[in-house]
Design a protein around this motif. Structure first.
Motif, PDB file in Angstrom:
ATOM      1  N   TYR A 261       0.798  -1.219   0.000  1.00 64.37           N
ATOM      2  CA  TYR A 261       0.000   0.000   0.000  1.00 64.37           C
ATOM      3  C   TYR A 261       0.838   1.281   0.000  1.00 64.37           C
ATOM      4  O   TYR A 261       0.289   2.387  -0.107  1.00 64.37           O
ATOM      5  CB  TYR A 261      -0.971   0.020   1.184  1.00 64.37           C
ATOM      6  CG  TYR A 261      -0.328   0.068   2.554  1.00 64.37           C
ATOM      7  CD1 TYR A 261      -0.002   1.284   3.148  1.00 64.37           C
ATOM      8  CD2 TYR A 261      -0.075  -1.094   3.269  1.00 64.37           C
ATOM      9  CE1 TYR A 261       0.579   1.343   4.399  1.00 64.37           C
ATOM     10  CE2 TYR A 261       0.498  -1.057   4.524  1.00 64.37           C
ATOM     11  CZ  TYR A 261       0.823   0.164   5.090  1.00 64.37           C
ATOM     12  OH  TYR A 261       1.407   0.208   6.335  1.00 64.37           O
ATOM     13  N   ALA A 262       2.153   1.169   0.109  1.00 66.12           N
ATOM     14  CA  ALA A 262       3.021   2.354   0.056  1.00 66.12           C
ATOM     15  C   ALA A 262       4.424   1.932  -0.352  1.00 66.12           C
ATOM     16  O   ALA A 262       4.970   0.965   0.186  1.00 66.12           O
ATOM     17  CB  ALA A 262       3.048   3.075   1.397  1.00 66.12           C
ATOM     18  N   ASN A 263       4.995   2.668  -1.308  1.00 60.93           N
ATOM     19  CA  ASN A 263       6.360   2.403  -1.765  1.00 60.93           C
ATOM     20  C   ASN A 263       7.055   3.728  -2.040  1.00 60.93           C
ATOM     21  O   ASN A 263       6.435   4.680  -2.521  1.00 60.93           O
ATOM     22  CB  ASN A 263       6.351   1.559  -3.048  1.00 60.93           C
ATOM     23  CG  ASN A 263       5.913   0.131  -2.802  1.00 60.93           C
ATOM     24  OD1 ASN A 263       6.720  -0.706  -2.419  1.00 60.93           O
ATOM     25  ND2 ASN A 263       4.642  -0.148  -3.016  1.00 60.93           N
ATOM     26  N   SER A 264       8.344   3.773  -1.755  1.00 62.69           N
ATOM     27  CA  SER A 264       9.116   4.983  -2.036  1.00 62.69           C
ATOM     28  C   SER A 264      10.550   4.605  -2.381  1.00 62.69           C
ATOM     29  O   SER A 264      11.049   3.547  -1.970  1.00 62.69           O
ATOM     30  CB  SER A 264       9.098   5.940  -0.832  1.00 62.69           C
ATOM     31  OG  SER A 264       9.750   5.356   0.279  1.00 62.69           O
ATOM     32  N   ARG A 265      11.193   5.485  -3.158  1.00 62.66           N
ATOM     33  CA  ARG A 265      12.613   5.314  -3.480  1.00 62.66           C
ATOM     34  C   ARG A 265      13.306   6.655  -3.353  1.00 62.66           C
ATOM     35  O   ARG A 265      12.835   7.666  -3.885  1.00 62.66           O
ATOM     36  CB  ARG A 265      12.789   4.769  -4.910  1.00 62.66           C
ATOM     37  CG  ARG A 265      14.252   4.483  -5.246  1.00 62.66           C
ATOM     38  CD  ARG A 265      14.409   4.009  -6.665  1.00 62.66           C
ATOM     39  NE  ARG A 265      14.145   5.082  -7.630  1.00 62.66           N
ATOM     40  CZ  ARG A 265      14.363   4.963  -8.946  1.00 62.66           C
ATOM     41  NH1 ARG A 265      14.801   3.831  -9.440  1.00 62.66           N
ATOM     42  NH2 ARG A 265      14.098   5.982  -9.743  1.00 62.66           N
ATOM     43  N   ARG A 266      14.432   6.670  -2.623  1.00 59.71           N
ATOM     44  CA  ARG A 266      15.190   7.894  -2.417  1.00 59.71           C
ATOM     45  C   ARG A 266      16.644   7.650  -2.793  1.00 59.71           C
ATOM     46  O   ARG A 266      17.226   6.621  -2.426  1.00 59.71           O
ATOM     47  CB  ARG A 266      15.081   8.348  -0.956  1.00 59.71           C
ATOM     48  CG  ARG A 266      13.668   8.749  -0.541  1.00 59.71           C
ATOM     49  CD  ARG A 266      13.598   9.078   0.938  1.00 59.71           C
ATOM     50  NE  ARG A 266      12.292   9.628   1.313  1.00 59.71           N
ATOM     51  CZ  ARG A 266      11.238   8.878   1.636  1.00 59.71           C
ATOM     52  NH1 ARG A 266      11.340   7.550   1.640  1.00 59.71           N
ATOM     53  NH2 ARG A 266      10.085   9.447   1.949  1.00 59.71           N
ATOM     54  N   ARG A 267      17.235   8.601  -3.506  1.00 62.00           N
ATOM     55  CA  ARG A 267      18.641   8.513  -3.894  1.00 62.00           C
ATOM     56  C   ARG A 267      19.500   9.121  -2.786  1.00 62.00           C
ATOM     57  O   ARG A 267      19.277  10.267  -2.379  1.00 62.00           O
ATOM     58  CB  ARG A 267      18.849   9.267  -5.206  1.00 62.00           C
ATOM     59  CG  ARG A 267      20.232   9.107  -5.813  1.00 62.00           C
ATOM     60  CD  ARG A 267      20.538   7.672  -6.205  1.00 62.00           C
ATOM     61  NE  ARG A 267      19.568   7.121  -7.134  1.00 62.00           N
ATOM     62  CZ  ARG A 267      19.608   7.282  -8.463  1.00 62.00           C
ATOM     63  NH1 ARG A 267      20.558   8.003  -9.009  1.00 62.00           N
ATOM     64  NH2 ARG A 267      18.715   6.696  -9.219  1.00 62.00           N
ATOM     65  N   ILE A 268      20.441   8.338  -2.272  1.00 59.20           N
ATOM     66  CA  ILE A 268      21.316   8.809  -1.197  1.00 59.20           C
ATOM     67  C   ILE A 268      22.772   8.517  -1.575  1.00 59.20           C
ATOM     68  O   ILE A 268      23.062   7.532  -2.267  1.00 59.20           O
ATOM     69  CB  ILE A 268      20.985   8.132   0.156  1.00 59.20           C
ATOM     70  CG1 ILE A 268      21.122   6.602   0.042  1.00 59.20           C
ATOM     71  CG2 ILE A 268      19.583   8.506   0.627  1.00 59.20           C
ATOM     72  CD1 ILE A 268      20.938   5.873   1.350  1.00 59.20           C
ATOM     73  N   PRO A 269      23.731   9.368  -1.138  1.00 60.37           N
ATOM     74  CA  PRO A 269      25.143   9.117  -1.448  1.00 60.37           C
ATOM     75  C   PRO A 269      25.746   8.112  -0.467  1.00 60.37           C
ATOM     76  O   PRO A 269      25.352   8.048   0.701  1.00 60.37           O
ATOM     77  CB  PRO A 269      25.777  10.494  -1.283  1.00 60.37           C
ATOM     78  CG  PRO A 269      24.927  11.159  -0.241  1.00 60.37           C
ATOM     79  CD  PRO A 269      23.529  10.662  -0.472  1.00 60.37           C
ATOM     80  N   LEU A 270      26.677   7.331  -0.952  1.00 61.07           N
ATOM     81  CA  LEU A 270      27.408   6.423  -0.082  1.00 61.07           C
ATOM     82  C   LEU A 270      28.439   7.230   0.701  1.00 61.07           C
ATOM     83  O   LEU A 270      29.229   7.993   0.128  1.00 61.07           O
ATOM     84  CB  LEU A 270      28.108   5.332  -0.909  1.00 61.07           C
ATOM     85  CG  LEU A 270      28.941   4.320  -0.129  1.00 61.07           C
ATOM     86  CD1 LEU A 270      28.072   3.514   0.838  1.00 61.07           C
ATOM     87  CD2 LEU A 270      29.682   3.381  -1.083  1.00 61.07           C
ATOM     88  N   ALA A 271      28.402   7.089   2.030  1.00 62.59           N
ATOM     89  CA  ALA A 271      29.305   7.864   2.888  1.00 62.59           C
ATOM     90  C   ALA A 271      30.760   7.608   2.522  1.00 62.59           C
ATOM     91  O   ALA A 271      31.172   6.467   2.272  1.00 62.59           O
ATOM     92  CB  ALA A 271      29.056   7.506   4.346  1.00 62.59           C
TER      93      ALA A 271
END
Length: 243
Positions: free
Chosen positions: A89-99
């Protein structure tokens, strides 16, 4: 009209129609016995519509379901049905940098909120034939959970870190109404299955898109919503008479 009133009315119509159909004798041919069968398997696509306070916190869900149907009497009026379903019922995708990479390596943070339900109960069939209505009372349990995982942007479905953010298992009860429409005959007849199922969950913890977003923006652990979660599942699929 409330759902339980509609189900009672549907059950009354099924019994009345069945009794009327039995008043007129018909030959016991293979074709006459085909529409119900002793046992059947089903698979369907599902769309859920949240109701009440659950609707205020979530959107529609999508998924798959399956079931097993077994006749309990010779006329196949009374059956037992076991259902399994999975919806997201809910999906999301976020782009994050590798530390430590200065932003040169990017990762995908994916979060999904899901419901798995396992319910069973008696199913009452209407007059057998090319078109067969039914009504079902169901009870069992559902599991609500949200999980997040991290994967490379070019390594889809190859995550290297996963966390379950929230999970809760609760009792579920409700019912379903629908109909079968015969598509093929032969040794394993196939029917189109179209229906709607209502499930109620009185007290459950679950995460919403807003709670997940707030946790991400504040770099904090997400806090689940707690309350009643009701939804209607509309489904369309195939029913195969196995024996």
């Amino acid at each position: 009209m409330h759902l339980h009133h509609a189900m009672l009315a549907a059950a009354f119509l099924l019994v009345s129609g069945r009794a009327a159909a039995q008043d007129t004798p018909r030959p016991r041919t293979d074709d006459a016995r085909v529409p119900s069968g002793l046992g059947a398997l089903g698979l369907h696509f599902q769309v859920t519509e949240p109701r009440g306070e659950f609707a205020a916190n979530t959107n529609n869900g999508f998924g798959l379901g399956g079931y097993v149907l077994r006749a309990l009497d010779r006329d196949k009026l009374l059956n037992v049905r076991g259902d399994f379903s999975f919806v997201s019922y809910a999906n999301s995708r976020r782009r994050i940098p590798l530390a430590g990479t200065g932003g040169l390596v990017q990762l995908d943070l994916r979060t999904s909120s899901n419901i798995m339900s396992v319910v069973a109960g008696p199913q009452l069939l209407g007059p057998t034939g090319a078109f067969t209505p039914y009504a079902t009372v169901l009870g069992g349990f559902s599991v609500f959970w949200t999980e997040s995982n991290v994967e490379g942007t070019q390594n889809v479905n190859k995550h290297f870190a996963r966390t379950t953010n929230s999970t809760d298992a609760v009792w579920a009860y409700g019912g379903a109404v629908g109909s079968y429409l015969r598509l093929t005959g032969g040794n394993f007849p196939v029917r189109l299955d179209l229906g709607a199922r209502f499930l109620r969950h009185d007290d459950v913890r679950y995460l919403t898109s807003d709670r997940v977003r707030q946790a991400f923006e504040n770099n904090a652990v997400p806090v689940p919503v707690r309350g009643r979660a009701d939804f209607i599942t509309y489904y369309l699929g195939a029913n195969i008479i196995a024996f």
